[in-house]
Scaffold this active site. Structure first.
Site, PDB file in Angstrom:
ATOM      1  N   ASP A  20       0.846  -1.197   0.000  1.00 23.67           N
ATOM      2  CA  ASP A  20       0.000   0.000   0.000  1.00 23.67           C
ATOM      3  C   ASP A  20       0.879   1.243   0.000  1.00 23.67           C
ATOM      4  O   ASP A  20       1.561   1.534   0.979  1.00 23.67           O
ATOM      5  CB  ASP A  20      -0.900  -0.027   1.238  1.00 23.67           C
ATOM      6  CG  ASP A  20      -1.929   1.087   1.237  1.00 23.67           C
ATOM      7  OD1 ASP A  20      -1.915   1.910   0.299  1.00 23.67           O
ATOM      8  OD2 ASP A  20      -2.758   1.126   2.172  1.00 23.67           O
ATOM      9  N   GLU A  56      -1.122  -0.804  -4.171  1.00 23.72           N
ATOM     10  CA  GLU A  56      -2.318  -0.023  -3.838  1.00 23.72           C
ATOM     11  C   GLU A  56      -2.013   1.466  -3.760  1.00 23.72           C
ATOM     12  O   GLU A  56      -1.006   1.869  -3.170  1.00 23.72           O
ATOM     13  CB  GLU A  56      -2.871  -0.503  -2.497  1.00 23.72           C
ATOM     14  CG  GLU A  56      -4.082   0.255  -2.002  1.00 23.72           C
ATOM     15  CD  GLU A  56      -4.644  -0.317  -0.718  1.00 23.72           C
ATOM     16  OE1 GLU A  56      -5.381   0.413  -0.023  1.00 23.72           O
ATOM     17  OE2 GLU A  56      -4.353  -1.489  -0.410  1.00 23.72           O
ATOM     18  N   HIS A  93     -12.132  -2.035   0.613  1.00 23.98           N
ATOM     19  CA  HIS A  93     -11.342  -1.394   1.669  1.00 23.98           C
ATOM     20  C   HIS A  93     -12.104  -1.490   2.978  1.00 23.98           C
ATOM     21  O   HIS A  93     -13.316  -1.269   3.011  1.00 23.98           O
ATOM     22  CB  HIS A  93     -11.130   0.079   1.278  1.00 23.98           C
ATOM     23  CG  HIS A  93     -10.343   0.885   2.240  1.00 23.98           C
ATOM     24  ND1 HIS A  93     -10.921   1.843   3.056  1.00 23.98           N
ATOM     25  CD2 HIS A  93      -9.012   0.918   2.507  1.00 23.98           C
ATOM     26  CE1 HIS A  93      -9.983   2.430   3.771  1.00 23.98           C
ATOM     27  NE2 HIS A  93      -8.814   1.895   3.465  1.00 23.98           N
ATOM     28  N   ASP A 116     -15.017   1.361  -0.336  1.00 31.76           N
ATOM     29  CA  ASP A 116     -15.220   1.124   1.093  1.00 31.76           C
ATOM     30  C   ASP A 116     -16.712   1.149   1.376  1.00 31.76           C
ATOM     31  O   ASP A 116     -17.397   2.115   1.034  1.00 31.76           O
ATOM     32  CB  ASP A 116     -14.483   2.205   1.890  1.00 31.76           C
ATOM     33  CG  ASP A 116     -14.421   1.919   3.370  1.00 31.76           C
ATOM     34  OD1 ASP A 116     -15.490   1.668   3.973  1.00 31.76           O
ATOM     35  OD2 ASP A 116     -13.318   1.963   3.941  1.00 31.76           O
ATOM     36  N   GLU A 156     -10.158   3.506  -2.363  1.00 27.88           N
ATOM     37  CA  GLU A 156     -10.664   3.757  -1.017  1.00 27.88           C
ATOM     38  C   GLU A 156     -11.087   5.206  -0.814  1.00 27.88           C
ATOM     39  O   GLU A 156     -11.878   5.501   0.074  1.00 27.88           O
ATOM     40  CB  GLU A 156      -9.616   3.376   0.033  1.00 27.88           C
ATOM     41  CG  GLU A 156      -8.391   4.264   0.068  1.00 27.88           C
ATOM     42  CD  GLU A 156      -7.363   3.785   1.068  1.00 27.88           C
ATOM     43  OE1 GLU A 156      -7.193   4.444   2.111  1.00 27.88           O
ATOM     44  OE2 GLU A 156      -6.738   2.737   0.813  1.00 27.88           O
ATOM     45  N   HIS A 168      -0.426   4.172  -0.178  1.00 24.08           N
ATOM     46  CA  HIS A 168      -1.207   5.119   0.639  1.00 24.08           C
ATOM     47  C   HIS A 168      -1.250   6.514   0.038  1.00 24.08           C
ATOM     48  O   HIS A 168      -1.509   7.495   0.737  1.00 24.08           O
ATOM     49  CB  HIS A 168      -0.626   5.174   2.057  1.00 24.08           C
ATOM     50  CG  HIS A 168      -1.670   5.233   3.133  1.00 24.08           C
ATOM     51  ND1 HIS A 168      -1.809   6.319   3.975  1.00 24.08           N
ATOM     52  CD2 HIS A 168      -2.609   4.333   3.511  1.00 24.08           C
ATOM     53  CE1 HIS A 168      -2.791   6.097   4.833  1.00 24.08           C
ATOM     54  NE2 HIS A 168      -3.300   4.901   4.572  1.00 24.08           N
TER      55      HIS A 168
END
Length: 388
Positions: free
Chosen positions: A189, A215, A291, A264, A241, A191
């Protein structure tokens, strides 16, 4: 209409509970109730206010009209979309599906066409915001039966950073691969911490690690860069997400620039909307991995979506995640066995609705403590803001 048949919404209660969650309970005039989880991490009070604003319309509505309620909440305020409104709608939608399943005596997935699988693969988080001891943690998760893990790929990064920083990222990921072997998936991830210039370099260097997915290599507002980044890696690219409706995902599908979407269930319009997003993804041959770093209601909602979506291949859980601290998601559930991970999978939930018995006394008690969780603010060596 008799009281027994009165499905109109009587009340909506909200509970802000540790570690960083917001629970919602909808109660009907006939006594039925359902639970949802409407929250934006770090903005719980803002979403709480949004739900309270929407309550003026909800009270008195027939809770069985889930789709009509969704459309009115989404379209009825003129301004649409975004994290706050869509997260508020998400929790309401989850609670309405929970109620509908309970009223009919069946799990939510039965109302969505029935399951396409008997169990869902789960991945577990390792490391923290600035990941460390990841190899040891990965081995522990595999020993516990997990077939896949996910970690933050990096800590804070400059817009253009040093080869040393790049090497640290690659070495950390490779240590995990060597620790678990090729039978275990490793999600990396980014992020959104890494900007396009560095993502190009890092993704190319990660090839030997063979990630399960990479990700959020860039922030979702820069999704147009994914077409360039796809040329740098053979690994599947995942994002979503921080996208909140089918309209946000539409261009991503049309550009064919992503391999996995991660809506999500507490941010992207709940079960109703994420079901539509998953179906859209299927039409573009894109996989779904919802997510879910949140609480038990959001997790259960995601599982019901997974059970009916042929392109759902793995599910995130916050069990044991570093954000949770001393409170974990099963602490608010009277039937934690429903969420028991068995050799890396969770089996079909068999109780009506979302399948969880929320410990309301625990929720009410912990709401007295509440929380004020905020994500950290990071800065680079020169004092400028760094993405978290």
């Amino acid at each position: 209409m008799s009281e027994q048949k009165d499905f109109s919404i009587k009340s909506i209660s909200l509970y802000k509970v540790p570690p960083r969650w917001l629970f919602l309970k909808i109660t009907l005039n006939n006594g039925l109730s359902g639970w949802g989880e409407p929250v934006v991490e770090g903005r719980a009070d803002t979403v709480k206010a949004a739900v309270e604003e929407l309550s003026g319309y909800l009270i008195g509505q027939d809770a069985r009209r889930i789709e009509d309620i969704w459309q009115v909440l989404y379209r009825g305020g003129f301004y649409r979309g975004g994290p706050v409104l869509m997260s508020a709608i998400s929790g309401i939608d989850q609670a309405l599906w929970d109620i509908r399943g309970k009223a009919l005596g069946v799990p939510v997935y039965e109302l969505l066409g029935g399951p396409v699988r008997d169990k869902m693969k789960i991945y577990s988080w390792i490391g923290g915001d600035r990941p460390e001891n990841v190899a040891e943690a990965a081995r522990a998760r595999v020993a516990a039966g997990f077939k896949a893990v996910k970690m933050n790929a990096s800590s804070d990064m400059e817009w253009i950073d040093t080869p040393k920083k790049v090497s640290e990222i690659i070495d950390r990921a490779m240590v995990v691969r060597e620790a678990v072997g090729d039978d275990v998936g490793i999600g990396l991830d980014f992020h959104g911490r890494i900007h396009r210039g560095m993502a190009k370099v890092i993704m190319k260097e990660l090839e030997p690690v063979k990630p399960m997915f990479i990700e959020e290599p860039v922030l979702s507002e820069n999704n147009e860069s994914l077409k360039v980044l796809q040329q740098m890696t053979s690994a599947p690219i995942a994002t979503g997400e921080r996208m909140f409706s089918r309209w946000d995902f539409k261009r991503l599908f049309e550009d064919r620039s992503v391999d996995i979407v991660q809506p999500d269930l507490s941010h992207a319009g709940g079960i109703s909307e994420v079901r539509r997003i998953a179906t859209m993804a299927e039409a573009y041959d894109v996989a779904v991995a919802p997510h879910c770093p949140l609480g038990p209601v959001s997790f259960a909602a995601a599982l019901h979506l997974d059970f009916v979506s042929i392109n759902a291949f793995i599910q995130e859980t916050s069990m044991g995640i570093h954000y949770n601290g001393e409170i974990d998601l099963i602490d608010y559930v009277k039937n934690p066995e429903a969420l028991r991970v068995d050799e890396g999978y969770i089996h079909l939930l068999d109780k009506p609705g979302l399948g969880l018995e929320i410990d309301e006394e625990k929720v009410v008690e912990m709401a007295k403590t509440g929380h004020d969780w905020k994500n950290p603010i990071w800065r680079n060596a020169d004092g400028s803001f760094a993405e978290w």
